[in-house]
Structures are given as C-alpha cells and as structure tokens.
Design a protein around this motif. Sequence first.
Motif, PDB file in Angstrom:
ATOM      1  N   ILE A   1       4.180  11.682  10.581  1.00  0.00           N
ATOM      2  CA  ILE A   1       3.314  10.602  10.107  1.00  0.00           C
ATOM      3  C   ILE A   1       4.028   9.787   9.035  1.00  0.00           C
ATOM      4  O   ILE A   1       3.995   8.549   9.033  1.00  0.00           O
ATOM      5  N   MET A   2       4.722  10.468   8.139  1.00  0.00           N
ATOM      6  CA  MET A   2       5.437   9.760   7.083  1.00  0.00           C
ATOM      7  C   MET A   2       6.610   8.965   7.627  1.00  0.00           C
ATOM      8  O   MET A   2       6.968   7.927   7.068  1.00  0.00           O
ATOM      9  N   ILE A   3       7.215   9.419   8.721  1.00  0.00           N
ATOM     10  CA  ILE A   3       8.285   8.650   9.351  1.00  0.00           C
ATOM     11  C   ILE A   3       7.742   7.310   9.841  1.00  0.00           C
ATOM     12  O   ILE A   3       8.389   6.265   9.691  1.00  0.00           O
TER      13      ILE A   3
ATOM     14  N   LEU B   1       0.854  -1.193   0.000  1.00  0.00           N
ATOM     15  CA  LEU B   1       0.000   0.000   0.000  1.00  0.00           C
ATOM     16  C   LEU B   1       0.886   1.238   0.000  1.00  0.00           C
ATOM     17  O   LEU B   1       1.945   1.246   0.618  1.00  0.00           O
ATOM     18  N   ARG B   2       0.461   2.275  -0.638  1.00  0.00           N
ATOM     19  CA  ARG B   2       1.175   3.553  -0.611  1.00  0.00           C
ATOM     20  C   ARG B   2       0.508   4.444   0.427  1.00  0.00           C
ATOM     21  O   ARG B   2      -0.089   5.464   0.108  1.00  0.00           O
ATOM     22  N   SER B   3       0.647   4.047   1.683  1.00  0.00           N
ATOM     23  CA  SER B   3      -0.007   4.766   2.781  1.00  0.00           C
ATOM     24  C   SER B   3       0.554   6.165   2.977  1.00  0.00           C
ATOM     25  O   SER B   3      -0.118   7.027   3.524  1.00  0.00           O
TER      26      SER B   3
ATOM     27  N   VAL C   1       5.446   8.728  -2.840  1.00  0.00           N
ATOM     28  CA  VAL C   1       5.333   7.768  -3.937  1.00  0.00           C
ATOM     29  C   VAL C   1       6.225   6.552  -3.696  1.00  0.00           C
ATOM     30  O   VAL C   1       5.839   5.420  -3.987  1.00  0.00           O
ATOM     31  N   ARG C   2       7.403   6.757  -3.146  1.00  0.00           N
ATOM     32  CA  ARG C   2       8.381   5.673  -3.007  1.00  0.00           C
ATOM     33  C   ARG C   2       8.168   4.773  -1.790  1.00  0.00           C
ATOM     34  O   ARG C   2       8.609   3.639  -1.801  1.00  0.00           O
ATOM     35  N   ILE C   3       7.520   5.265  -0.745  1.00  0.00           N
ATOM     36  CA  ILE C   3       7.328   4.466   0.459  1.00  0.00           C
ATOM     37  C   ILE C   3       6.135   3.539   0.236  1.00  0.00           C
ATOM     38  O   ILE C   3       5.017   3.988   0.034  1.00  0.00           O
TER      39      ILE C   3
ATOM     40  N   ALA D   1       7.527   0.386   6.430  1.00  0.00           N
ATOM     41  CA  ALA D   1       7.944  -0.127   5.131  1.00  0.00           C
ATOM     42  C   ALA D   1       9.418  -0.516   5.113  1.00  0.00           C
ATOM     43  O   ALA D   1       9.905  -0.993   4.086  1.00  0.00           O
ATOM     44  N   LYS D   2      10.117  -0.299   6.212  1.00  0.00           N
ATOM     45  CA  LYS D   2      11.564  -0.545   6.300  1.00  0.00           C
ATOM     46  C   LYS D   2      12.328   0.254   5.246  1.00  0.00           C
ATOM     47  O   LYS D   2      13.325  -0.184   4.708  1.00  0.00           O
ATOM     48  N   ALA D   3      11.816   1.449   4.952  1.00  0.00           N
ATOM     49  CA  ALA D   3      12.460   2.382   4.023  1.00  0.00           C
ATOM     50  C   ALA D   3      13.182   3.433   4.855  1.00  0.00           C
ATOM     51  O   ALA D   3      12.798   4.596   4.888  1.00  0.00           O
TER      52      ALA D   3
END
Length: 133
Positions: A72-74, A32-34, A125-127, A80-82
């Motif tokens: 939130i994105m963190i 998912l691109r949460s 987009v990438r996470i 996502a282990k990104a």
Amino acid sequence: MSPNPPRRPSTPGAGNRPGGRPSDRYGDDGTLRSALVPGILGGIAALVGTAFATSSGGFTVIRYVVAILALIMIVFAVQAKAFVWVVPLAAIAVLWNPVVAFGFHGTWWGIVQVLVALLFVVAGVRIKVPADA
C-alpha cells in the motif's frame, strides 16, 4: 453593519485555494500524508512481530499485515513520485511475504524487524501525495 455577510470569491485568487483561504494556512502546502496511517500500522505490526517466534502461526499473520501495508505504501510513494522509498518497501514486501516465506530467525531478525518498524514510520512521514491526485 450590513444584514448580509460578505461573500467569498467564487474563483480563487493567486495563491489561494477554493473558498478564498490561503493555500499555506496552518502549514497547508497542498499535499496529503496518505502513507502515514499505513506507516504507523506497519511499524506497530513489525514491532509486534518481534514477540512471535518465526515458526508460530501468529507470525504468519504479521507477515501478511506487514507485506500488505508495504505494498500500500509503495502505491502512495509512486503517486508522490518519491521513488527512493519504493526499493526498501518492495524489499519489505518480499521478505515478509507469507506465501514464499524465508526462514529468518534469531537476534539479527529481531533487529531487522525493529529497523523495518522505524523505516515504516519515517517513510509514512516523508511521503507526501499531492492533494489533487
């Protein structure tokens, strides 16, 4: 023609998701691109922040929005282990922190805000968070 439609298998076959449909249908890779929505909203907020003077009360609201969306994105990046996105997003959360505000202003600060807007969208987009998480 039989009166009963064929039933889907109750257990997914190899490479299939529940319900019997293939896992790669329409590009579905099980993720998912949460972080996409917070990324787009953070990018918009950073761009709107270029219109405000850094001393105005409107910019304080922008600081809150950008810092919270970065945090939130963190969370999504860690899920996502990104981890490559954690450091720049943490820097955004610190620099746009409204509680202990840095007094940046001028042309360079406007350029940084545009770059941060771009970073928000690219990170969104990438996470990719696994759908099972």
